[in-house]
Structure formats: C-alpha cells, structure tokens
Scaffold this active site. Structure first.
Site, mmCIF file in Angstrom:
data_model
loop_
_atom_site.group_PDB
_atom_site.id
_atom_site.type_symbol
_atom_site.label_atom_id
_atom_site.label_comp_id
_atom_site.label_asym_id
_atom_site.label_seq_id
_atom_site.Cartn_x
_atom_site.Cartn_y
_atom_site.Cartn_z
ATOM 1 N N GLU A 25 0.831 -1.208 0.000
ATOM 2 C CA GLU A 25 0.000 0.000 0.000
ATOM 3 C C GLU A 25 0.864 1.255 0.000
ATOM 4 O O GLU A 25 2.055 1.214 0.294
ATOM 5 C CB GLU A 25 -0.935 0.003 1.202
ATOM 6 C CG GLU A 25 -0.208 0.124 2.531
ATOM 7 C CD GLU A 25 -1.158 0.359 3.686
ATOM 8 O OE1 GLU A 25 -1.766 1.446 3.721
ATOM 9 O OE2 GLU A 25 -1.269 -0.518 4.546
ATOM 10 N N LYS A 159 -5.397 -2.979 13.646
ATOM 11 C CA LYS A 159 -4.699 -2.034 14.519
ATOM 12 C C LYS A 159 -5.251 -2.138 15.946
ATOM 13 O O LYS A 159 -6.460 -2.256 16.144
ATOM 14 C CB LYS A 159 -4.840 -0.630 13.954
ATOM 15 C CG LYS A 159 -4.178 -0.509 12.588
ATOM 16 C CD LYS A 159 -4.542 0.797 11.904
ATOM 17 C CE LYS A 159 -3.931 0.843 10.528
ATOM 18 N NZ LYS A 159 -4.893 0.627 9.454
#
Length: 179
Positions: A25, A159
């Site tokens: 990414e 996360k």
C-alpha cells in the site's frame, strides 16, 4: 472489467514471467508517517519483499493513472507532497482520483482491489482497519474488501486501537479466514 493500469517495467516483467509479486500500500507514505520516515519505511518494505525473492509492487494513483509498482522518485514525490494534496484511495475513490487526474495513496482496501485488477495474488501490510471502539457501526472498508476480493493479505492483524473482538466478528461474517 478492470480499469487501465500503468505497470512499472519490473512488475510488468515479473507478472509476464509468472514470478512472485507482492502488492504494497501507499497510504503509509502519505498519511501514515512523517517525512523522511515514510520514504525509509516504504523502501525498507520493498527491500524486505526483494530479500524474500519476490518483486514489490507499491500501488498508488499518480496524476490519475492507477500505478502498479512505484519508482523511488515516485515514492519520494508522494512522501513530500503537502498535506491534503494526495487523496486517500479506497474502492469508492478510484473513479474520482482517476477522473480528476489526481494523486491518491491506496488504503488496504484500495490496494487489494488494484492488486486483483493487476493479477497480483498476495498483498503485505502492517495492519488492517477494523471496527472502531465504542462505534460498532463504524466498520472499515478494509473488512468488506477482505470478504469480496480474492487476494491473500499478510499482516499483523487489525490495529490495536480498534475493537478487536468486533473486528473478528465482522471478518467472520464476511467469510474471511483469519490465521
């Protein structure tokens, strides 16, 4: 139908020769880390992919072109772009970024779909989005994309600031195997 893609020569050759390619990414370059740590991290990720014997393909939209495999100059250009000048690009944002000729950094979801369009079957990233703590209806597009796009995502998980049990529940609902 896949949109028009621009491939770096290295990535194009690797795909043509059926060699291993790993998608990466680009939001960590533009939205995740400050300069110069963003460049250092992006290039270190590419180096790690090379050390494992694969070709890295960092994905972004550059001046309206979905680009599969960035040069070091392109990484640098995104890294120093003024705040707010590079769109954060998920599935919904490609048509806007391409249509307006913008620069855009791909999120996990955006990278997955572009990797699929490019014929890349593996994507590596640090962490994925998830369900936000205290906001069970705030679900990252990453989770939905994981359930619909046939690309293997290698990551450390969601996360830690997110609601991990609810995130796992949404992944289960989407039919995503978590190993």
């Amino acid at each position: 139908m896949s949109p028009e893609l621009r491939f770096s020569p290295e990535v194009a050759a690797a795909l043509q020769d059926n060699r291993a390619v790993v998608a990466l990414e680009s939001t960590l370059i533009t939205h995740g880390l400050p300069y110069p740590a963003n460049v250092e991290t992006a290039l270190a990720m590419e180096a790690a992919v090379r050390e494992a014997g694969a070709v890295p393909a960092t994905i972004a939209v550059l001046k309206g072109q979905i680009t599969i495999g960035l040069s070091s100059d392109e990484v640098e250009r995104l890294a120093v772009a003024p705040a707010g000048t590079v769109r954060k690009c998920s599935r919904r944002d490609f048509s806007i970024a391409v249509g307006l000729g913008e620069d855009a950094a791909t999120t996990v979801a955006g990278t997955m779909i572009a990797a699929h369009w490019a014929g890349i079957r593996v994507f590596a990233t640090g962490g994925i989005g998830g369900v936000h703590r205290g906001h069970p209806f705030d679900v990252s597009a990453d989770l939905i994309e994981l359930g619909r796009t046939p690309v293997a995502v290698i990551c450390a998980g969601a996360k830690s600031i997110l609601d991990l049990p609810l995130t796992l529940e949404v992944l289960e609902t989407q039919g995503v195997p978590v190993i």
